[in-house]
Design a protein around this motif. Structure first.
Motif: not given
Ligand code: PTJ
Length: 253
Positions: A96-99, A93-94, A85-87
């Motif tokens: 700019g993608a949505k999850i 973040d890096i 999950p953290e990756k």
């Protein structure tokens, strides 16, 4: 979670297994996820539990596609939420993608728990709870959000089933997969197939994205226009062959 001693020769693999088991016990990974993990482990043995050259090349192309995208989305299922999950949050973040959470064995409880798991790992917004659009599929993976997967131009779908991958490609999207099985329907259908372990692939992609963000746009475009997925898959299979041949040769002496 069973404590795995750090000096165990199979530490990484056993830890990953424990994480998926913990995900099942906590209710956000499906029981079928255990089978998927086992299949992945077998392929990882054949690959040699390393990121091959072809995988690193596909990871570079994937990062270029995510960085150039207008609306990139990372799709998360129960295995991905258990393993990394953290990756996922770092990569989102890096680049700019949505999850967005998107499940094959969908229950609203699982969606909720996965969103909580991602938020506990630093995600600010996670889509998937309020699907308001539908892919032309007969199973639950059809349920998507209009501001997420439905309108995304680039979608990263780790540990995917072939059906949705095919549908997303048909819709004109750039589909990136992470799947240790180079023979799977998903790997064969995707635009960019990363034949690597999820955890290694995401670490590589986060590291690559850090440097590639500084590269000129033309360089990133060139990476994508020259990328040939069939060649990458063929190389992935050859790398497995070479690895097995080397082991067989060692055993002869
Ligand atoms: O959480 P849900 O309900 O959406 O279900 C998720 C699973 C993964 C259970 C579902 O998508 C499924 O059944 O997947 P499959 O068809 O088993 O495909 C999973 C693919 O991922 C297989 O080709 C595995 O080899 C591969 N795989 C498994 N673990 C890893 C992996 N690839 C990369 N890294 C892994 N750790």
């Amino acid at each position: 979670m069973t404590e795995i001693p750090k000096d165990h020769p199979r530490y990484e693999s056993l830890l990953a297994r424990e994480k998926v088991v913990a995900g099942v016990k906590m209710g956000f990974t499906s029981i079928q996820g255990l089978i998927a993990q086992g299949r992945g482990e077998s392929f990882d043995y054949l690959i040699g539990e390393r990121s091959t050259e072809s995988a690193l090349y596909a990871e570079r192309a994937a990062v270029a596609a995510l960085l150039l995208a207008k609306n990139p989305v990372i799709s998360v299922n129960g295995n991905v939420a258990a393993l990394a999950p953290e990756k996922v949050v770092s990569l989102a973040d890096i680049t700019g993608a949505k999850i967005e959470v998107n499940l094959f064995h969908r229950t609203e409880t699982r969606v909720h728990l996965i969103i909580e798991q991602l938020k506990a790992n630093g995600a600010s917004e996670v889509l998937g709870k309020n699907p308001d659009a539908s892919l032309e599929l007969s199973h639950a993976r059809r349920m998507v959000e209009s501001k997420g997967i439905y309108t995304a131009d680039v979608v990263l779908v780790p540990l995917e089933d072939g059906d949705r991958c095919e549908k997303l490609v048909e819709m004109g999207k750039t589909v990136i997969t992470i799947d240790l099985n180079p023979l799977s329907r998903t790997s064969r259908t995707a635009t960019i197939s990363i034949v690597d372990n999820l955890t290694r692939a995401l670490d590589n992609m986060v590291r690559l994205a850090g440097g590639m963000k500084q590269e000129r746009k033309e360089e990133l475009v060139k990476l994508i226009t020259t990328y040939d997925n069939k060649k990458v898959l063929s190389e992935a299979i050859s790398e497995i062959q070479e690895h097995l041949k080397a082991i067989a040769a060692e055993m002869e002496y």
